[in-house]
Design a protein around this motif. Structure first.
Motif, PDB file in Angstrom:
ATOM      1  N   MET A   1       0.741  -1.347  -0.071  1.00  0.00           N
ATOM      2  CA  MET A   1       0.194   0.079  -0.079  1.00  0.00           C
ATOM      3  C   MET A   1       0.795   1.301  -0.069  1.00  0.00           C
ATOM      4  SD  MET A   1      -3.163   0.069   2.494  1.00  0.00           S
ATOM      5  CE  MET A   1      -4.260  -1.386   2.536  1.00  0.00           C
ATOM      6  N   GLU A   2       0.378   2.453  -0.838  1.00  0.00           N
ATOM      7  CA  GLU A   2       1.360   3.313  -0.842  1.00  0.00           C
ATOM      8  C   GLU A   2       1.019   4.322   0.315  1.00  0.00           C
ATOM      9  OE1 GLU A   2       1.231   6.019  -4.185  1.00  0.00           O
ATOM     10  OE2 GLU A   2       1.126   4.080  -5.667  1.00  0.00           O
ATOM     11  N   ASN A   3       1.833   5.085   0.760  1.00  0.00           N
ATOM     12  CA  ASN A   3       1.722   6.170   1.930  1.00  0.00           C
ATOM     13  C   ASN A   3       0.887   7.223   1.322  1.00  0.00           C
ATOM     14  OD1 ASN A   3       1.886   7.867   4.025  1.00  0.00           O
ATOM     15  ND2 ASN A   3       4.175   7.590   3.914  1.00  0.00           N
ATOM     16  N   GLU A   4      -0.202   7.554   2.031  1.00  0.00           N
ATOM     17  CA  GLU A   4      -1.038   8.582   1.551  1.00  0.00           C
ATOM     18  C   GLU A   4      -0.244  10.143   1.340  1.00  0.00           C
ATOM     19  OE1 GLU A   4      -4.885   8.911   3.525  1.00  0.00           O
ATOM     20  OE2 GLU A   4      -5.191   6.723   3.460  1.00  0.00           O
ATOM     21  N   SER A   5       0.724  10.267   2.197  1.00  0.00           N
ATOM     22  CA  SER A   5       1.401  11.613   2.088  1.00  0.00           C
ATOM     23  C   SER A   5       2.315  11.705   0.771  1.00  0.00           C
ATOM     24  CB  SER A   5       2.354  11.623   3.208  1.00  0.00           C
ATOM     25  OG  SER A   5       3.477  10.729   3.218  1.00  0.00           O
ATOM     26  N   ASN A   6       2.327  10.581   0.087  1.00  0.00           N
ATOM     27  CA  ASN A   6       3.034  10.546  -1.408  1.00  0.00           C
ATOM     28  C   ASN A   6       2.012  10.680  -2.505  1.00  0.00           C
ATOM     29  OD1 ASN A   6       5.568  10.188  -0.117  1.00  0.00           O
ATOM     30  ND2 ASN A   6       5.496   7.938  -0.475  1.00  0.00           N
ATOM     31  N   MET A   7       0.556  10.758  -2.081  1.00  0.00           N
ATOM     32  CA  MET A   7      -0.404  10.986  -3.270  1.00  0.00           C
ATOM     33  C   MET A   7      -0.545  12.414  -3.487  1.00  0.00           C
ATOM     34  SD  MET A   7      -3.177   8.372  -1.672  1.00  0.00           S
ATOM     35  CE  MET A   7      -4.466   8.758  -2.961  1.00  0.00           C
ATOM     36  N   LEU A   8      -0.719  12.418  -4.883  1.00  0.00           N
ATOM     37  CA  LEU A   8      -0.993  13.752  -5.266  1.00  0.00           C
ATOM     38  C   LEU A   8      -2.296  14.227  -4.818  1.00  0.00           C
ATOM     39  CD1 LEU A   8      -0.122  16.074  -7.532  1.00  0.00           C
ATOM     40  CD2 LEU A   8      -1.347  14.853  -9.126  1.00  0.00           C
ATOM     41  N   THR A   9      -2.345  15.542  -4.433  1.00  0.00           N
ATOM     42  CA  THR A   9      -3.622  16.431  -4.247  1.00  0.00           C
ATOM     43  C   THR A   9      -3.864  17.412  -5.146  1.00  0.00           C
ATOM     44  OG1 THR A   9      -2.509  17.648  -2.465  1.00  0.00           O
ATOM     45  CG2 THR A   9      -3.675  15.665  -1.821  1.00  0.00           C
ATOM     46  N   LEU A  10      -4.723  17.350  -5.650  1.00  0.00           N
ATOM     47  CA  LEU A  10      -5.193  18.634  -6.705  1.00  0.00           C
ATOM     48  C   LEU A  10      -5.992  19.860  -5.712  1.00  0.00           C
ATOM     49  CD1 LEU A  10      -6.243  16.725  -9.848  1.00  0.00           C
ATOM     50  CD2 LEU A  10      -4.142  17.779  -9.305  1.00  0.00           C
ATOM     51  N   GLU A  11      -5.416  20.916  -6.150  1.00  0.00           N
ATOM     52  CA  GLU A  11      -6.185  22.306  -5.665  1.00  0.00           C
ATOM     53  C   GLU A  11      -7.454  22.258  -6.421  1.00  0.00           C
ATOM     54  OE1 GLU A  11      -3.875  25.841  -5.856  1.00  0.00           O
ATOM     55  OE2 GLU A  11      -2.091  24.850  -5.382  1.00  0.00           O
ATOM     56  N   PRO A  12      -8.355  22.952  -5.722  1.00  0.00           N
ATOM     57  CA  PRO A  12      -9.829  23.003  -6.434  1.00  0.00           C
ATOM     58  C   PRO A  12      -9.698  23.757  -7.503  1.00  0.00           C
ATOM     59  CG  PRO A  12      -9.873  23.852  -4.016  1.00  0.00           C
ATOM     60  CD  PRO A  12      -8.564  23.500  -4.321  1.00  0.00           C
ATOM     61  N   ALA A  13     -10.337  23.406  -8.682  1.00  0.00           N
ATOM     62  CA  ALA A  13     -10.640  24.081 -10.093  1.00  0.00           C
ATOM     63  C   ALA A  13     -11.269  25.269  -9.745  1.00  0.00           C
ATOM     64  CB  ALA A  13     -10.794  23.086 -11.338  1.00  0.00           C
ATOM     65  N   PRO A  14     -11.226  26.273 -10.610  1.00  0.00           N
ATOM     66  CA  PRO A  14     -12.079  27.476 -10.805  1.00  0.00           C
ATOM     67  C   PRO A  14     -13.506  27.115 -11.147  1.00  0.00           C
ATOM     68  CG  PRO A  14     -10.025  28.090 -11.725  1.00  0.00           C
ATOM     69  CD  PRO A  14     -10.168  26.466 -11.509  1.00  0.00           C
ATOM     70  N   SER A  15     -14.421  27.666 -10.803  1.00  0.00           N
ATOM     71  CA  SER A  15     -15.926  27.111 -11.081  1.00  0.00           C
ATOM     72  C   SER A  15     -15.888  27.233 -12.793  1.00  0.00           C
ATOM     73  CB  SER A  15     -16.720  28.073 -10.575  1.00  0.00           C
ATOM     74  OG  SER A  15     -16.702  29.390 -11.139  1.00  0.00           O
ATOM     75  N   LYS A  16     -17.094  26.564 -13.151  1.00  0.00           N
ATOM     76  CA  LYS A  16     -17.212  26.359 -14.778  1.00  0.00           C
ATOM     77  C   LYS A  16     -17.501  27.757 -15.267  1.00  0.00           C
ATOM     78  CE  LYS A  16     -18.982  21.813 -15.308  1.00  0.00           C
ATOM     79  NZ  LYS A  16     -20.047  21.110 -15.889  1.00  0.00           N
TER      80      LYS A  16
END
Length: 139
Positions: A1-16
């Motif tokens: 199992m991968e460490n969750e701290s190594n996972m990529l987190t995306l910033e919230p995208a601007p609204s449509k």
């Protein structure tokens, strides 16, 4: 199992709405705007979570163009010139595969150098804009 701290987190995208406004301000054909608007609706389900992939991609592109305008321009010019070279009958078949990567690399490099040279000036102008914006708000 991968460490969750190594996972990529995306910033919230601007609204449509914000992204659609940016698309509408582009000086491109209506067909190209329609394709970009269709891209806004692309979503991907990953691990039970729905990710607005199209919004993330467009937000990333608009951010790159804003941060690195000379690099973007250099790559676009290189792509146009390389497509013109490949459209030459017979000669384009030989020169296209050889010159296209070189032109793109040169356009990318020239634009990046121009963006790096321009960064200090941009920072100064941004500081001046913030100064005047805060002065006008505070009266």
């Amino acid at each position: 199992m991968e460490n969750e701290s190594n996972m990529l987190t995306l910033e919230p995208a601007p609204s449509k709405r914000v992204l659609r406004d940016q698309i509408e301000r582009l000086t491109i054909s209506a067909d190209a705007k329609a394709l970009l608007n269709d891209l806004l609706d692309v979503v991907v389900e990953v691990g039970g979570r729905v990710i607005a992939a199209g919004r993330q991609i467009l937000a990333f592109i608009f951010d790159l163009v804003q941060r690195f305008p000379n690099t973007t321009f250099g790559v676009i010019v290189a792509l146009v010139v390389s497509s013109l070279i490949t459209s030459i009958p017979l000669l384009g078949l030989v020169l296209g595969p050889l010159l296209s990567p070189l032109l793109i690399a040169f356009g990318l490099l020239a634009g990046a150098i121009a963006d790096l040279k321009d960064a200090p000036l941009r920072a100064r102008v941004a500081d001046l804009e913030r100064h005047f914006a805060s002065a006008t708000r505070n009266g």
